[in-house]
Design a protein around this motif. Structure first.
Motif, PDB file in Angstrom:
ATOM      1  N   ALA A  32      10.889   6.067 -25.043  1.00 59.55           N
ATOM      2  CA  ALA A  32      12.043   6.836 -24.575  1.00 59.55           C
ATOM      3  C   ALA A  32      12.521   6.360 -23.206  1.00 59.55           C
ATOM      4  O   ALA A  32      13.475   5.588 -23.099  1.00 59.55           O
ATOM      5  CB  ALA A  32      11.703   8.334 -24.543  1.00 59.55           C
ATOM      6  N   TYR A  33      11.867   6.799 -22.143  1.00 56.96           N
ATOM      7  CA  TYR A  33      12.316   6.473 -20.791  1.00 56.96           C
ATOM      8  C   TYR A  33      11.142   5.994 -19.943  1.00 56.96           C
ATOM      9  O   TYR A  33      10.045   6.553 -20.010  1.00 56.96           O
ATOM     10  CB  TYR A  33      12.949   7.691 -20.110  1.00 56.96           C
ATOM     11  N   SER A  56      16.307   3.607 -20.232  1.00 60.73           N
ATOM     12  CA  SER A  56      16.159   4.017 -21.628  1.00 60.73           C
ATOM     13  C   SER A  56      15.591   2.859 -22.431  1.00 60.73           C
ATOM     14  O   SER A  56      16.185   1.780 -22.490  1.00 60.73           O
ATOM     15  CB  SER A  56      17.507   4.470 -22.203  1.00 60.73           C
ATOM     16  N   SER A  59      17.597   1.798 -25.978  1.00 59.01           N
ATOM     17  CA  SER A  59      18.983   1.316 -25.964  1.00 59.01           C
ATOM     18  C   SER A  59      19.161  -0.009 -26.699  1.00 59.01           C
ATOM     19  O   SER A  59      20.164  -0.226 -27.379  1.00 59.01           O
ATOM     20  CB  SER A  59      19.475   1.161 -24.523  1.00 59.01           C
ATOM     21  N   GLY A 211      15.141  -2.449 -21.202  1.00 55.42           N
ATOM     22  CA  GLY A 211      15.962  -1.263 -21.419  1.00 55.42           C
ATOM     23  C   GLY A 211      17.154  -1.229 -20.481  1.00 55.42           C
ATOM     24  O   GLY A 211      17.335  -2.108 -19.634  1.00 55.42           O
ATOM     25  N   GLU A 214      19.760   4.019 -16.600  1.00 60.83           N
ATOM     26  CA  GLU A 214      20.607   5.163 -16.922  1.00 60.83           C
ATOM     27  C   GLU A 214      21.010   5.993 -15.694  1.00 60.83           C
ATOM     28  O   GLU A 214      22.182   6.206 -15.448  1.00 60.83           O
ATOM     29  CB  GLU A 214      19.903   6.056 -17.938  1.00 60.83           C
TER      30      GLU A 214
END
Length: 246
Positions: A32-33, A56, A59, A211, A214
């Motif tokens: 996820a993050y 992220s 992505s 990633g 964000e």
């Protein structure tokens, strides 16, 4: 006897809770993050030293570099999605496949990228840049004058860049043709960035993408050490917290 069993059960429950917490954090970090910190000024003015941000992981899909220490036995990417021009992305440095870099994606597969007299060229067309002003900043402890521009990429993405001048090291380059399954990345602080214009970085393989950056979840200017609680209010950049990264 009952008391010993109760204590043993309590310790076991605590250990299980800690283990579950670690597993959940590991899953979130992998799929996820993932948090990252900014150690240099190569992405100024977009990102500042002392910014902490979330990236992220979903992505662009997942590769072996999505996992801790790049240990996953994955060839290429799964659930792959191509970055958009203008994305601020974290990737593994191609020369060692372990060092994290963060730059802006400028060139997509098949693009021809060049810089002439400081102006970015994409597929033979100069990218529009509007001068916003000039100012003095500190770099390596010394004041330098920079010009700030608003750059507009062909897909309409706009972002600010810094230039010391238009005749610096990477302000006049050959034409770089981006290979298939690779990308071309540049720092927003154009004259203070090791990026795809340099042989030390070069083109970014698709599998090296980690990633997309964000938002900033914390930022400090480095004026306060961890234990100097009384300095925290003046060291924290409150205006940058929860700021989206464009």
């Amino acid at each position: 006897m009952t008391k010993k069993k109760s204590e043993s059960g309590g310790i076991g429950e605590t250990l299980r809770t800690v283990l579950y917490a670690i597993l959940i954090a590991l899953v979130l970090r992998t799929f996820a993050y993932e948090p990252f910190s900014i150690p240099s000024g190569s992405m100024l003015p977009t990102l500042m030293v002392g910014d902490y941000l979330f990236v992220s992981k979903f992505s662009y899909g997942y590769s072996r570099h999505s996992f801790p220490m790049s240990l996953a036995p994955i060839d290429g990417r799964v659930f792959a999605s191509q970055p958009e021009r203008g994305d601020v992305a974290v990737f593994k440095l191609p020369s060692d496949n372990s060092t994290d870099y963060i730059k802006r994606i400028i060139g997509l597969p098949g693009d021809r990228i060049q810089v002439e007299e400081g102006v970015l060229q994409i597929n033979g067309d100069p990218v529009e840049r509007e001068k916003l002003g000039e100012g003095m900043v500190r770099s390596g402890g010394y004041p330098i004058r920079i010009s700030e521009y608003l750059e507009t990429l062909p897909n309409g993405v706009t972002h600010q860049i810094w230039e010391r001048g238009d005749d610096e090291l990477f302000d006049n380059t050959p034409v770089f043709t981006v290979p298939e399954d690779h990308f071309f990345a540049m720092g927003d602080n154009r004259d203070s960035s090791q990026d795809s214009r340099s042989q030390n970085v070069g083109f970014i393989p698709e599998e090296n993408l980690v990633g997309r950056a964000e938002f900033i979840f914390f930022s400090n200017n480095g004026a306060a050490r961890f234990w100097e609680i009384w300095k925290w209010p003046s060291a924290i950049r409150f205006d940058r917290i929860f700021q989206a990264i464009d």
